[in-house]
Write a protein that holds these residues in place. Structure first.
Motif, mmCIF file in Angstrom:
data_model
loop_
_atom_site.group_PDB
_atom_site.id
_atom_site.type_symbol
_atom_site.label_atom_id
_atom_site.label_comp_id
_atom_site.label_asym_id
_atom_site.label_seq_id
_atom_site.Cartn_x
_atom_site.Cartn_y
_atom_site.Cartn_z
ATOM 1 N N ALA A 1 40.593 61.489 38.208
ATOM 2 C CA ALA A 1 41.770 60.756 37.732
ATOM 3 C C ALA A 1 41.413 59.817 36.588
ATOM 4 C CB ALA A 1 42.395 59.972 38.882
ATOM 5 N N ALA A 2 40.239 59.202 36.661
ATOM 6 C CA ALA A 2 39.797 58.345 35.565
ATOM 7 C C ALA A 2 39.605 59.152 34.285
ATOM 8 C CB ALA A 2 38.503 57.633 35.948
ATOM 9 N N ARG A 3 39.025 60.333 34.417
ATOM 10 C CA ARG A 3 38.839 61.182 33.232
ATOM 11 C C ARG A 3 40.178 61.600 32.645
ATOM 12 N NH1 ARG A 3 34.063 64.818 36.068
ATOM 13 N NH2 ARG A 3 32.343 63.333 35.715
ATOM 14 N N GLN A 4 41.133 61.876 33.511
ATOM 15 C CA GLN A 4 42.465 62.234 33.027
ATOM 16 C C GLN A 4 43.128 61.072 32.291
ATOM 17 O OE1 GLN A 4 44.363 63.632 36.616
ATOM 18 N NE2 GLN A 4 43.496 65.686 36.430
ATOM 19 N N ALA A 5 42.726 59.849 32.647
ATOM 20 C CA ALA A 5 43.246 58.669 31.958
ATOM 21 C C ALA A 5 42.504 58.382 30.655
ATOM 22 C CB ALA A 5 43.154 57.453 32.875
ATOM 23 N N GLY A 6 41.524 59.214 30.321
ATOM 24 C CA GLY A 6 40.788 59.047 29.080
ATOM 25 C C GLY A 6 39.504 58.265 29.206
ATOM 26 N N TRP A 7 39.143 57.881 30.450
ATOM 27 C CA TRP A 7 37.893 57.175 30.669
ATOM 28 C C TRP A 7 36.733 58.166 30.761
ATOM 29 C CZ3 TRP A 7 38.563 52.943 35.009
ATOM 30 C CH2 TRP A 7 39.770 52.234 34.797
ATOM 31 N N GLN A 8 35.533 57.674 30.579
ATOM 32 C CA GLN A 8 34.351 58.383 31.035
ATOM 33 C C GLN A 8 34.126 57.990 32.495
ATOM 34 O OE1 GLN A 8 31.008 58.395 28.098
ATOM 35 N NE2 GLN A 8 32.328 56.976 26.973
ATOM 36 N N ALA A 9 33.631 58.901 33.299
ATOM 37 C CA ALA A 9 33.477 58.599 34.726
ATOM 38 C C ALA A 9 32.408 59.494 35.334
ATOM 39 C CB ALA A 9 34.805 58.783 35.464
ATOM 40 N N LEU A 10 31.680 58.930 36.297
ATOM 41 C CA LEU A 10 30.611 59.639 36.985
ATOM 42 C C LEU A 10 30.762 59.460 38.486
ATOM 43 C CD1 LEU A 10 27.595 58.452 34.790
ATOM 44 C CD2 LEU A 10 28.646 60.722 34.757
ATOM 45 N N PRO B 1 43.710 57.674 43.753
ATOM 46 C CA PRO B 1 43.648 58.101 42.352
ATOM 47 C C PRO B 1 45.003 58.118 41.636
ATOM 48 C CG PRO B 1 43.710 60.033 43.752
ATOM 49 C CD PRO B 1 43.784 58.829 44.676
ATOM 50 N N GLU B 2 45.930 57.258 42.007
ATOM 51 C CA GLU B 2 47.231 57.238 41.330
ATOM 52 C C GLU B 2 47.056 56.810 39.867
ATOM 53 O OE1 GLU B 2 49.592 56.025 45.439
ATOM 54 O OE2 GLU B 2 49.175 54.498 43.908
ATOM 55 N N PRO B 3 47.686 57.499 38.937
ATOM 56 C CA PRO B 3 47.445 57.182 37.516
ATOM 57 C C PRO B 3 47.852 55.769 37.136
ATOM 58 C CG PRO B 3 49.248 58.768 37.759
ATOM 59 C CD PRO B 3 48.590 58.653 39.096
ATOM 60 N N GLU B 4 48.821 55.195 37.852
ATOM 61 C CA GLU B 4 49.289 53.855 37.477
ATOM 62 C C GLU B 4 48.192 52.803 37.558
ATOM 63 O OE1 GLU B 4 52.866 56.109 39.116
ATOM 64 O OE2 GLU B 4 50.742 55.858 39.649
ATOM 65 N N ILE B 5 47.278 52.963 38.517
ATOM 66 C CA ILE B 5 46.257 51.928 38.674
ATOM 67 C C ILE B 5 45.237 51.977 37.540
ATOM 68 C CG2 ILE B 5 44.576 53.199 40.126
ATOM 69 C CD1 ILE B 5 44.440 50.611 41.867
ATOM 70 N N TYR B 6 44.992 53.153 36.984
ATOM 71 C CA TYR B 6 44.071 53.261 35.855
ATOM 72 C C TYR B 6 44.716 52.682 34.591
ATOM 73 C CZ TYR B 6 41.533 56.339 38.986
ATOM 74 O OH TYR B 6 40.852 56.853 40.065
#
Length: 206
Positions: free
Chosen positions: A177-186, A146-151
């Motif tokens: 981590a995806a949600r923290q990047a501003g994505w929607q995620a499930l 879940p490293e932020p760089e990959i998102y």
């Protein structure tokens, strides 16, 4: 909506306990020994295997490192490494979900922690993998979820706003981590649950 799929346990079967029973039958004889060796070999996909996912170690070195750390022989570890592609088989219900989303006109992408040899195998073996508009395998970019760089890199490569991405992943920290990047995620359990979640969110393509 633009849909992003993880691979292991989302689009592809991944049963590490079963894999080790088949690859290491002398070591893995029951549920307890299966759990033990899954922990030792895969290290929750950190450690040595995490470096394999990141692309910083190749199979020969990986086998030596795991053997030195666990007491397995290099040949035993090599057997495990070589058995992985056979375990990674498409999940029919998940593939049907993917095809339904594509048929409804949604764009599809992927983001997967995946060592390079397995990424090459999946691309060469399964036509539907080549049907994604774009995607990232961790070993090709040097970052792991879940490293932020990959998102951030994924969003840049996909070329769409973060809020328009809906990500399916079986591992809760990757979803967070995806949600923290501003994505929607499930969190993905299976295709039926994903459909229910999409309907609840008003995202199902009726």
């Amino acid at each position: 909506m633009n849909f992003v799929f993880d691979f292991g346990r989302v689009l592809f079967r991944w049963r590490p306990e079963t894999l080790l029973r088949q690859a290491l039958p002398q070591r893995v004889t029951d549920e307890a020994s299966a759990r033990h060796w899954v922990g030792q070999v895969f290290q929750a996909y950190g450690g040595d295997w995490g470096d394999f996912d990141r692309g910083t170690v190749q199979p020969p070195e990986l086998a030596q490192r795991i053997a030195a750390r666990t007491g397995l022989t290099p040949d035993e570890v090599t057997a495990v490494i070589q058995a992985v592609p056979g375990e990674l088989q498409p999940l029919p219900d998940s593939l049907a979900l993917l095809q339904r989303l594509r048929a409804a006109g949604h764009r599809t992408f992927y983001l997967s922690n995946m060592p390079a040899p397995y990424a090459d195998h999946l691309e060469a073996t399964h036509d539907f993998v080549r049907g994604f508009e774009a995607g990232i395998f961790s070993a090709r970019v040097g970052f792991n979820k879940p490293e932020p760089e990959i998102y951030a890199l994924a969003q840049q490569r996909f070329g769409v706003p973060a809020e328009s991405l809906l990500f399916f992943d079986d591992h809760a920290p990757n979803v967070q981590a995806a949600r923290q990047a501003g994505w929607q995620a499930l969190v993905f359990t299976d295709a039926a649950q994903a459909e229910r979640d999409l309907r609840t969110a008003g995202c199902w393509p009726d």
